[in-house]
Every structure is written in C-alpha cells, then in structure tokens.
Design a protein around this motif. Structure first.
Motif, PDB file in Angstrom:
ATOM      1  N   TRP A  50      53.383  82.781 116.500  1.00 40.21           N
ATOM      2  CA  TRP A  50      53.836  82.260 114.699  1.00 40.21           C
ATOM      3  C   TRP A  50      52.348  80.384 115.616  1.00 40.21           C
ATOM      4  CZ3 TRP A  50      55.163  77.087 116.407  1.00 40.21           C
ATOM      5  CH2 TRP A  50      55.883  76.703 115.885  1.00 40.21           C
ATOM      6  N   GLY A  53      49.397  81.289 113.726  1.00 46.03           N
ATOM      7  CA  GLY A  53      49.564  81.147 112.409  1.00 46.03           C
ATOM      8  C   GLY A  53      49.702  79.759 111.683  1.00 46.03           C
ATOM      9  N   GLN A  54      50.355  79.234 111.964  1.00 48.42           N
ATOM     10  CA  GLN A  54      50.912  78.040 112.463  1.00 48.42           C
ATOM     11  C   GLN A  54      49.882  76.618 112.149  1.00 48.42           C
ATOM     12  OE1 GLN A  54      54.418  75.807 111.544  1.00 48.42           O
ATOM     13  NE2 GLN A  54      54.779  78.178 110.752  1.00 48.42           N
ATOM     14  N   HIS A  56      46.343  78.120 111.472  1.00 49.34           N
ATOM     15  CA  HIS A  56      45.725  78.827 110.147  1.00 49.34           C
ATOM     16  C   HIS A  56      45.889  77.135 109.179  1.00 49.34           C
ATOM     17  CE1 HIS A  56      44.460  82.009 112.399  1.00 49.34           C
ATOM     18  NE2 HIS A  56      44.551  82.771 111.643  1.00 49.34           N
ATOM     19  N   LEU A  57      47.437  77.528 109.216  1.00 46.82           N
ATOM     20  CA  LEU A  57      48.138  76.018 108.026  1.00 46.82           C
ATOM     21  C   LEU A  57      47.017  74.870 108.266  1.00 46.82           C
ATOM     22  CD1 LEU A  57      51.938  78.024 107.794  1.00 46.82           C
ATOM     23  CD2 LEU A  57      49.732  78.075 105.704  1.00 46.82           C
ATOM     24  N   LEU A  58      47.975  74.232 109.282  1.00 47.85           N
ATOM     25  CA  LEU A  58      47.184  73.299 109.409  1.00 47.85           C
ATOM     26  C   LEU A  58      45.687  72.868 109.322  1.00 47.85           C
ATOM     27  CD1 LEU A  58      49.043  72.621 113.117  1.00 47.85           C
ATOM     28  CD2 LEU A  58      49.727  70.952 110.596  1.00 47.85           C
ATOM     29  N   ASP A  60      44.231  74.753 107.321  1.00 48.81           N
ATOM     30  CA  ASP A  60      44.294  75.218 106.154  1.00 48.81           C
ATOM     31  C   ASP A  60      42.369  76.132 105.951  1.00 48.81           C
ATOM     32  OD1 ASP A  60      44.545  75.681 104.021  1.00 48.81           O
ATOM     33  OD2 ASP A  60      43.820  73.709 102.749  1.00 48.81           O
ATOM     34  N   CYS A  95      42.870  67.361 113.173  1.00 48.44           N
ATOM     35  CA  CYS A  95      44.006  68.175 112.783  1.00 48.44           C
ATOM     36  C   CYS A  95      44.142  66.774 111.203  1.00 48.44           C
ATOM     37  CB  CYS A  95      45.470  68.530 112.847  1.00 48.44           C
ATOM     38  SG  CYS A  95      45.837  69.685 111.380  1.00 48.44           S
ATOM     39  N   LYS A  97      46.319  67.394 108.812  1.00 50.45           N
ATOM     40  CA  LYS A  97      47.759  67.435 108.633  1.00 50.45           C
ATOM     41  C   LYS A  97      48.649  67.039 109.572  1.00 50.45           C
ATOM     42  CE  LYS A  97      46.151  71.281 105.489  1.00 50.45           C
ATOM     43  NZ  LYS A  97      47.355  72.641 104.804  1.00 50.45           N
ATOM     44  N   PHE A 102      54.487  71.149 113.144  1.00 50.33           N
ATOM     45  CA  PHE A 102      54.293  72.214 113.970  1.00 50.33           C
ATOM     46  C   PHE A 102      54.474  71.983 115.926  1.00 50.33           C
ATOM     47  CE2 PHE A 102      50.465  73.395 117.109  1.00 50.33           C
ATOM     48  CZ  PHE A 102      50.970  74.627 117.370  1.00 50.33           C
TER      49      PHE A 102
END
Length: 122
Positions: A50, A53-54, A56-58, A60, A95, A97, A102
């Motif tokens: 998890w 994956g997070q 990667h999203l944070l 981007d 980061c 974002k 998160f």
C-alpha cells in the motif's frame, strides 16, 4: 466401487542425502512461522505494498524517479502518535501533493501491528 476425483495425497520417496539437505530449511521455516504469526506477516506485506502504491501517487512518477525514502514501520511503532506524524511529514517534505491522507491512512493501518524483531539467530 466409485472413485473420488479431487486432491489426493502424494507419497514422495527420498534418499537419505536428500532428506538431510531439506530438513534445515524446513526447520527455519517452522521457526519463522512460530515466531511471527502468518497473519501479521501478511498484514505487514499488505501495508508495504500500500505504501509503495501511495508513494507512486503522491510523487506522480515511476518507481525509479521517487526520491530515496525509507519508511521504517518498526521505527514508527517505537514512536508516539505525534512523533509518528512528525517523522512522516519530515520524510515526505519533498512531496508537492497533500500528504495528510497518506499519513492518516498509514497511521491507521499500523495501529495494532506488532514490531518485528531482528533476523532469527541460531
């Protein structure tokens, strides 16, 4: 007489040499599952996936482009709630974002998780 279809037991024959080679690895596996509950291990793995994956999203971006981050779950478990939150804010300062979702998600997931000790010793 009717035959049953389905999983059937297997019999494996081993020479004494093969048996001696396999026993130590089976013993180590036994110690691992006794020392750490399988559910705890799976829960930790799920949390680590998890996190990946997070991140990667944070950030981007692809995995190679994510800044060098090491979120040590055991280290977080040693800290108080406010210290955990502060540590995560420090780790994620690059980061751009919003990070609060998160951080809240991670702190929620690690609640009740037991700290893992170091590697098994003989």
């Amino acid at each position: 007489m009717a035959t049953q279809s389905g999983p059937q037991g297997r019999v494996l024959f081993q020479t004494p040499e093969e048996k001696e080679e396999e026993e130590p690895s089976q013993r180590r596996l036994g110690k691992l599952t006794v020392k750490y509950n399988r559910k705890d291990l799976q829960r930790r793995l799920d949390i680590e996936e998890w996190i990946d994956g997070q991140l990667h999203l944070l950030f981007d971006c692809e995995e190679e482009d994510i800044p060098e981050l090491e979120i040590d779950i055991d280290e977080l478990l040693d800290l108080s709630n406010s210290e955990q939150r502060l540590k995560l804010h420090e780790l994620l300062q690059e980061c751009g974002k919003p990070r609060e979702d998160f951080i809240n998600g991670l702190l929620y997931r690690i609640k009740g998780l037991r700290k893992m000790s170091g590697p098994l010793r003989k």
